[in-house]
Design a protein around this motif. Structure first.
Motif, PDB file in Angstrom:
ATOM      1  N   ASP A  67      19.444 -23.169 -32.176  1.00 43.81           N
ATOM      2  CA  ASP A  67      20.155 -22.615 -33.320  1.00 43.81           C
ATOM      3  C   ASP A  67      19.672 -23.160 -34.661  1.00 43.81           C
ATOM      4  OD1 ASP A  67      21.244 -25.132 -32.842  1.00 43.81           O
ATOM      5  OD2 ASP A  67      23.285 -24.411 -32.541  1.00 43.81           O
ATOM      6  N   VAL A  68      19.367 -24.457 -34.712  1.00 43.74           N
ATOM      7  CA  VAL A  68      18.946 -25.072 -35.973  1.00 43.74           C
ATOM      8  C   VAL A  68      17.951 -26.195 -35.695  1.00 43.74           C
ATOM      9  CG1 VAL A  68      20.920 -26.662 -36.030  1.00 43.74           C
ATOM     10  CG2 VAL A  68      19.763 -26.082 -38.169  1.00 43.74           C
ATOM     11  N   ILE A 102      15.377 -27.320 -43.212  1.00 41.63           N
ATOM     12  CA  ILE A 102      16.335 -26.869 -42.207  1.00 41.63           C
ATOM     13  C   ILE A 102      15.957 -25.439 -41.864  1.00 41.63           C
ATOM     14  CG2 ILE A 102      18.758 -26.332 -41.702  1.00 41.63           C
ATOM     15  CD1 ILE A 102      19.505 -28.473 -43.821  1.00 41.63           C
ATOM     16  N   ILE A 103      15.850 -25.148 -40.583  1.00 31.13           N
ATOM     17  CA  ILE A 103      15.509 -23.803 -40.123  1.00 31.13           C
ATOM     18  C   ILE A 103      16.641 -23.325 -39.230  1.00 31.13           C
ATOM     19  CG2 ILE A 103      13.855 -22.425 -38.816  1.00 31.13           C
ATOM     20  CD1 ILE A 103      11.977 -25.029 -39.710  1.00 31.13           C
ATOM     21  N   ILE A 104      17.214 -22.172 -39.589  1.00 27.13           N
ATOM     22  CA  ILE A 104      18.350 -21.621 -38.844  1.00 27.13           C
ATOM     23  C   ILE A 104      17.957 -20.291 -38.225  1.00 27.13           C
ATOM     24  CG2 ILE A 104      20.688 -20.668 -39.013  1.00 27.13           C
ATOM     25  CD1 ILE A 104      21.250 -22.675 -41.241  1.00 27.13           C
ATOM     26  N   SER A 105      18.245 -20.142 -36.934  1.00 28.35           N
ATOM     27  CA  SER A 105      18.059 -18.861 -36.259  1.00 28.35           C
ATOM     28  C   SER A 105      19.291 -18.003 -36.505  1.00 28.35           C
ATOM     29  CB  SER A 105      17.865 -19.052 -34.751  1.00 28.35           C
ATOM     30  OG  SER A 105      17.976 -17.806 -34.092  1.00 28.35           O
ATOM     31  N   VAL A 106      19.099 -16.911 -37.248  1.00 26.26           N
ATOM     32  CA  VAL A 106      20.192 -15.981 -37.505  1.00 26.26           C
ATOM     33  C   VAL A 106      20.634 -15.339 -36.189  1.00 26.26           C
ATOM     34  CG1 VAL A 106      20.788 -13.813 -38.659  1.00 26.26           C
ATOM     35  CG2 VAL A 106      19.541 -15.594 -39.904  1.00 26.26           C
ATOM     36  N   THR A 107      19.681 -15.104 -35.292  1.00 22.14           N
ATOM     37  CA  THR A 107      19.999 -14.528 -33.977  1.00 22.14           C
ATOM     38  C   THR A 107      21.021 -15.386 -33.249  1.00 22.14           C
ATOM     39  OG1 THR A 107      17.669 -13.832 -33.875  1.00 22.14           O
ATOM     40  CG2 THR A 107      18.982 -13.585 -31.869  1.00 22.14           C
ATOM     41  N   ARG A 108      20.710 -16.691 -33.121  1.00 23.75           N
ATOM     42  CA  ARG A 108      21.623 -17.607 -32.420  1.00 23.75           C
ATOM     43  C   ARG A 108      22.935 -17.769 -33.172  1.00 23.75           C
ATOM     44  NH1 ARG A 108      22.833 -18.460 -28.150  1.00 23.75           N
ATOM     45  NH2 ARG A 108      23.299 -20.662 -28.241  1.00 23.75           N
ATOM     46  N   ALA A 109      22.878 -17.790 -34.491  1.00 18.06           N
ATOM     47  CA  ALA A 109      24.103 -17.927 -35.278  1.00 18.06           C
ATOM     48  C   ALA A 109      25.041 -16.759 -35.002  1.00 18.06           C
ATOM     49  CB  ALA A 109      23.771 -18.013 -36.768  1.00 18.06           C
ATOM     50  N   LYS A 110      24.505 -15.551 -34.931  1.00 19.30           N
ATOM     51  CA  LYS A 110      25.327 -14.379 -34.619  1.00 19.30           C
ATOM     52  C   LYS A 110      25.932 -14.499 -33.226  1.00 19.30           C
ATOM     53  CE  LYS A 110      23.200 -10.704 -37.335  1.00 19.30           C
ATOM     54  NZ  LYS A 110      22.431  -9.453 -37.260  1.00 19.30           N
ATOM     55  N   GLU A 111      25.117 -14.888 -32.254  1.00 16.82           N
ATOM     56  CA  GLU A 111      25.598 -15.040 -30.871  1.00 16.82           C
ATOM     57  C   GLU A 111      26.693 -16.087 -30.785  1.00 16.82           C
ATOM     58  OE1 GLU A 111      21.192 -14.025 -28.928  1.00 16.82           O
ATOM     59  OE2 GLU A 111      21.961 -16.073 -28.867  1.00 16.82           O
ATOM     60  N   GLN A 112      26.482 -17.225 -31.432  1.00 14.41           N
ATOM     61  CA  GLN A 112      27.446 -18.326 -31.362  1.00 14.41           C
ATOM     62  C   GLN A 112      28.733 -17.999 -32.117  1.00 14.41           C
ATOM     63  OE1 GLN A 112      24.160 -21.844 -30.649  1.00 14.41           O
ATOM     64  NE2 GLN A 112      25.177 -21.816 -32.602  1.00 14.41           N
ATOM     65  N   ALA A 113      28.638 -17.305 -33.235  1.00 13.69           N
ATOM     66  CA  ALA A 113      29.844 -16.911 -33.963  1.00 13.69           C
ATOM     67  C   ALA A 113      30.718 -16.033 -33.073  1.00 13.69           C
ATOM     68  CB  ALA A 113      29.477 -16.171 -35.248  1.00 13.69           C
TER      69      ALA A 113
END
Length: 164
Positions: A67-68, A102-113
Motif C-alpha cells: 500500500d505504501v 512516500i509512494i502510495i498505491s491508489v489501487t490498494r488504498a481503494k481496496e483497503q478503504a
C-alpha cells in the motif's frame, strides 16, 4: 513552519484534486508539529499496483504489491550512501531538507478503504501519515512499536477529522 509537500501523479485510477492535496498538506503540518519537525520537504507519488509492485520487489525484495513505501533520505544504514547537499554561499535559502519519498498505491488504498469500511480520503491520509512516520524512523516490527505508531497516526487523523 516550512514543511513542504511536493507531489506527483503516476496513475490513472483516480483524479488527484486540490481538495485531497490540501488535506494531505494539513496532515503533514499536524504530523510535523506532533513530531517536532518544523522544516523539510516530503515528496509524495501516487501510483497503481503494478508500479508499487515493481518498486517493492526492486527495493525490498518482496514480490507483491503493497500500500505504501517510504524512502528516508536522511537515514544512512550500513550499505546506504549518505546524501549530502552543498549550498553555494551566494544562494538565498538553499535547498530544503529532503526528508524523503512516500509512494502510495491508489489501487490498494481503494481496496483497503472498502475492506475497512471507511472513506478513501481516510485511507490515503492514513497511508500518508504512516509513510511520514517511517521517514522519521518509526517502525512497527513489534507490538509496542506498532501500538506507538498507530496512536500517533490516529492522533493526527483525528485532528483533520478523519476518524473511523
Amino acid at each position: 513552519m516550512s514543511l513542504e509537500l511536493v507531489w506527483n501523479n503516476e496513475q490513472e485510477e483516480m483524479e488527484i484534486d486540490d481538495r485531497l492535496i490540501s488535506l494531505l498538506e494539513d496532515i503533514l503540518q499536524k504530523a510535523g508539529i506532533q513530531e517536532g519537525v518544523d522544516s523539510g520537504e516530503v515528496d509524495l507519488t501516487f501510483v497503481d499496483n503494478k508500479r508499487i509492485h515493481e518498486l517493492n520487489r526492486e527495493y525490498r525484495g518482496i514480490d507483491r504489491p503493497t500500500d505504501v513505501l517510504s524512502f528516508a533520505l536522511n537515514e544512512s544504514g550500513e550499505d546506504e550512501p549518505e546524501i549530502v547537499y552543498e549550498v553555494d554561499e551566494d544562494e538565498q535559502g538553499g535547498i530544503p531538507d529532503m526528508l524523503g519519498d512516500i509512494i502510495i498505491s491508489v489501487t490498494r488504498a481503494k481496496e483497503q478503504a472498502e475492506e475497512y469500511g471507511h472513506s478513501l480520503e481516510r485511507e490515503l491520509g492514513f497511508l500518508f501519515v504512516h509513510g511520514f512516520l517511517h521517514l522519521l524512523g518509526y517502525d512497527h516490527q513489534d507490538e509496542a512499536s506498532e501500538a506507538e505508531m498507530m496512536g500517533k497516526q490516529e492522533q493526527v487523523l483525528s485532528q483533520v477529522g478523519l476518524t473511523r
